[in-house]
Design an enzyme around this catalytic site. Structure first.
Site, short mmCIF file in Angstrom:
data_model
loop_
_atom_site.label_atom_id
_atom_site.label_comp_id
_atom_site.label_asym_id
_atom_site.label_seq_id
_atom_site.Cartn_x
_atom_site.Cartn_y
_atom_site.Cartn_z
N HIS A 67 0.77 -1.20 -0.17
CA HIS A 67 -0.11 -0.07 -0.01
C HIS A 67 0.78 1.18 0.04
O HIS A 67 2.27 1.26 0.21
CB HIS A 67 -1.03 0.12 1.31
CG HIS A 67 -1.93 -1.10 1.32
ND1 HIS A 67 -3.00 -1.18 2.06
CD2 HIS A 67 -2.09 -1.99 0.27
CE1 HIS A 67 -3.56 -2.41 1.86
NE2 HIS A 67 -3.24 -2.89 0.73
N GLU A 69 1.49 3.76 1.95
CA GLU A 69 2.33 3.98 3.22
C GLU A 69 3.56 3.34 3.22
O GLU A 69 4.59 3.74 3.43
CB GLU A 69 1.42 3.98 4.47
CG GLU A 69 0.43 4.48 4.53
CD GLU A 69 -1.22 3.94 3.94
OE1 GLU A 69 -2.08 3.96 4.63
OE2 GLU A 69 -0.75 3.09 3.09
N CYS A 95 -4.98 1.20 6.76
CA CYS A 95 -5.74 0.01 7.13
C CYS A 95 -5.18 -0.67 8.60
O CYS A 95 -4.07 -0.49 8.87
CB CYS A 95 -5.78 -0.95 6.23
SG CYS A 95 -3.94 -1.66 5.66
N CYS A 104 -1.35 -1.14 7.41
CA CYS A 104 -0.47 -0.26 7.30
C CYS A 104 -0.14 0.55 8.65
O CYS A 104 1.08 1.17 8.78
CB CYS A 104 -0.81 0.64 6.37
SG CYS A 104 -0.99 0.08 4.56
N THR A 183 -27.61 9.55 -30.36
CA THR A 183 -26.59 8.87 -30.21
C THR A 183 -25.99 8.03 -31.59
O THR A 183 -25.17 7.49 -31.80
CB THR A 183 -26.53 7.63 -29.11
OG1 THR A 183 -27.93 7.03 -29.59
CG2 THR A 183 -27.07 8.41 -27.92
N ALA A 184 -27.23 8.40 -32.46
CA ALA A 184 -26.76 7.69 -33.94
C ALA A 184 -27.86 8.23 -34.98
O ALA A 184 -28.81 8.63 -34.42
CB ALA A 184 -26.96 6.24 -33.76
N TRP A 192 -18.31 8.63 -36.46
CA TRP A 192 -17.99 9.13 -34.92
C TRP A 192 -18.96 10.58 -34.77
O TRP A 192 -18.67 11.20 -35.48
CB TRP A 192 -16.64 9.29 -34.75
CG TRP A 192 -15.83 7.84 -34.80
CD1 TRP A 192 -15.28 7.62 -35.75
CD2 TRP A 192 -15.94 6.75 -33.85
NE1 TRP A 192 -14.36 6.26 -35.80
CE2 TRP A 192 -15.04 5.75 -34.27
CE3 TRP A 192 -16.48 6.69 -32.56
CZ2 TRP A 192 -14.82 4.60 -33.90
CZ3 TRP A 192 -16.15 5.45 -31.98
CH2 TRP A 192 -15.34 4.53 -32.65
N PRO A 316 -29.96 2.39 -26.11
CA PRO A 316 -30.91 2.97 -25.57
C PRO A 316 -31.77 2.14 -24.80
O PRO A 316 -32.49 2.53 -23.57
CB PRO A 316 -31.79 3.54 -26.63
CG PRO A 316 -31.42 2.77 -27.90
CD PRO A 316 -29.86 2.45 -27.70
#
Length: 391
Positions: A67, A69, A95, A104, A183-184, A192, A316
Site C-alpha cells: 500500500h 504508506e 488499514c 499499514c 446517439t446515432a 463518429w 437505448p
C-alpha cells in the site's frame, strides 16, 4: 501490458522541514491518481512522508502488493532516511486489518512516525476508524485534512465507497451524442459523433472502472471490444454483457483478449452456453419475473466480485432499463457541436405523462474536451453514497 509504475524515491532538496499541509496533501492526491488502473479492487491511495529536509512518496500498487504508506516508508529507507518523528500525509485512513498485506498502521507505528494527516476515513467495516484509533493509541498525533481535500479523496474512490456503503458498484453511464441528444442516425450509424479527444477521454474513464457493461443489442450491432486501448493501463476491466437469451456470437470481438468476460443471462440454453464457455466467458443466470436479467441482482453480484466502478456503454434499451430501475448514479455525457434531428435516443423510455415525471439530475461538472463538451450529472441513486461520505 504496462508494468506497475516504479515507486518514487525521496528527494533531498532544501524544502522546509515540513511542507505546508495543503500542498503535501495535494501531492498525495496526485500520487493516488497513479493507482487508477492499477490498484483495483483496493482503493487509490497516495502517501507523502516529510522528514528533516527530505520527502518520500508512494502510491498503492496492484492488489496483493504494498500500500501507499509502505511504498513511501521503503523509499525513505532505501535512500537512507530515518522516518522517526516524520509527518505522514495520506489520502485514506491507514488499514488496521490483515488482508492480502499486513496492516499499514502497524508499519507506521513500527517506523516511529510522529504525526499523520489523513484526508478521509476508510469506509471498510474492517477499518472504519480503527486505524486512526490504533495510531493515536501508539502516541502518534492524528489530524484530518480540510473538507476540500476530503471531498477530492472521496471522489477519487467513490466506487470503493459505494461498494462499502451499498455493497454494489458506482454505476456510471457513458453516452456520446449530438447536442440534440442523438446517439446515432435513424439507420443506426454512429461512428463518429464525437471527436478523437472525447474518445480518448472515454477510455480514461473505462480505465477507472472495474467492469465495463453493455447489452446484447450493442454486441450484435457494433461488435465492440470494450477494452482500454487509447490510454495506458496495467489492468483491463472485466467486460460484462447483459444477454438474456445468450445471443452473443462465439466470434464476438469482446471474447478476445485482453480481459475477462462475464455474461448475465436468463434463458438456459445448454448448447449456446457451452459455446460461450468454450471461448472463455463466465456465465451467470439471473432471471427476473419477466424472463429478463435481474439488473439489481446483477449489481449485487458485481459488488461481491469486488467491482468498485461499473462503466456502462450500452444502447437505448438497456440504458432505459437501468435508469428506470434507479440503478444509475452518474451520467457521463459527451456532447458534439452538431444537430442530427431524427435519430437514436440516449435512453428509450417514456413517453411521460407529466414533466414532473422526468428523471431529476444534478450538474456535477462541465468541461470542454477537444471540440466536444463533457457533462457529468448525478441521479438520485448517488445520494445514498454521498450521504455515506459525510460532509
Amino acid at each position: 501490458m504496462q508494468e506497475p509504475a516504479t515507486p518514487r524515491r525521496p528527494n533531498t532538496d532544501d524544502r522546509p522541514r515540513h511542507p505546508p499541509d495543503a500542498d503535501a496533501m495535494r501531492r498525495a492526491l496526485t500520487l493516488a491518481r497513479s493507482s487508477i488502473g492499477l490498484s483495483d479492487p483496493n482503493p487509490r491511495v497516495g502517501c507523502v512522508i516529510a522528514g528533516d529536509g527530505w520527502t518520500a512518496e508512494g502510491f498503492t500498487q496492484r492488489a496483493g502488493g504494498p500500500h501507499a504508506e509502505v511504498v513511501a516508508l521503503r523509499a525513505a529507507r532505501d535512500a537512507g532516511r530515518d522516518p522517526r518523528g516524520a509527518t505522514v500525509y495520506v489520502t485514506l485512513e491507514p488499514c488496521a486489518h490483515f488482508g492480502r498485506t499486513p496492516p499499514c498502521c502497524d508499519a507506521l507505528v513500527e517506523a516511529g512516525v510522529g504525526r499523520i494527516v489523513v484526508a478521509v476515513g476508510d469506509p471498510n467495516p474492517l477499518v472504519a476508524g480503527q486505524g486512526l484509533a490504533r495510531l493515536r493509541a501508539a502516541g502518534i498525533a492524528v489530524e484530518m485534512a480540510s473538507d476540500e481535500i476530503a471531498r477530492e479523496a472521496r471522489e477519487l474512490n467513490i466506487g470503493f465507497f459505494s461498494r462499502m456503503v451499498r455493497r454494489r458498484p458506482w454505476v456510471r453511464m457513458k453516452v456520446a451524442a449530438s447536442l440534440d441528444g442523438r446517439t446515432a442516425l435513424d439507420d443506426g450509424v454512429s461512428q463518429w459523433i464525437t471527436g478523437e479527444a472525447a474518445r480518448a477521454d472515454g477510455h480514461a474513464w473505462r480505465k477507472r472502472a472495474g467492469a465495463v457493461l453493455t447489452g446484447i443489442g450493442t454486441v450484435l450491432k457494433d461488435d465492440p471490444r470494450l477494452d482500454v486501448r487509447h490510454v495506458p493501463t496495467v489492468l483491463q476491466p472485466l467486460r460484462v454483457v447483459v444477454d438474456a437469451r445468450l445471443r452473443t456470437p462465439p466470434t464476438a470481438r469482446l471474447l478476445e483478449p485482453p480481459g475477462d468476460v462475464l455474461i448475465y443471462h436468463a434463458d438456459d440454453d445448454a448448447e449456446r452456453a457451452a459455446a460461450l464457455r468454450a471461448r472463455g466467458a463466465e456465465l451467470v443466470r439471473l432471471p427476473d419475473a419477466q424472463g429478463k436479467v435481474d439488473l439489481a441482482a446483477m449489481l449485487a453480484d458485481l459488488g461481491r466480485r469486488d467491482v468498485n466502478e461499473l462503466h456502462v456503454e450500452a444502447g437505448p434499451k438497456l440504458n432505459a432499463s437501468l435508469l428506470a430501475t434507479g440503478l444509475v448514479d452518474e451520467l457521463l455525457l459527451y456532447l458534439a457541436p452538431k444537430l442530427i434531428g431524427i435519430g437514436r435516443e440516449m435512453a428509450a423510455f417514456g413517453p411521460l405523462a407529466r414533466l414532473e415525471d422526468a428523471l431529476p439530475l444534478r450538474w456535477h461538472a462541465v468541461d470542454r474536451v477537444g471540440d466536444d463538451l463533457r457533462v457529468i450529472a448525478r441521479l438520485p441513486a448517488a445520494r445514498e453514497v454521498e450521504r455515506g461520505l459525510g460532509p
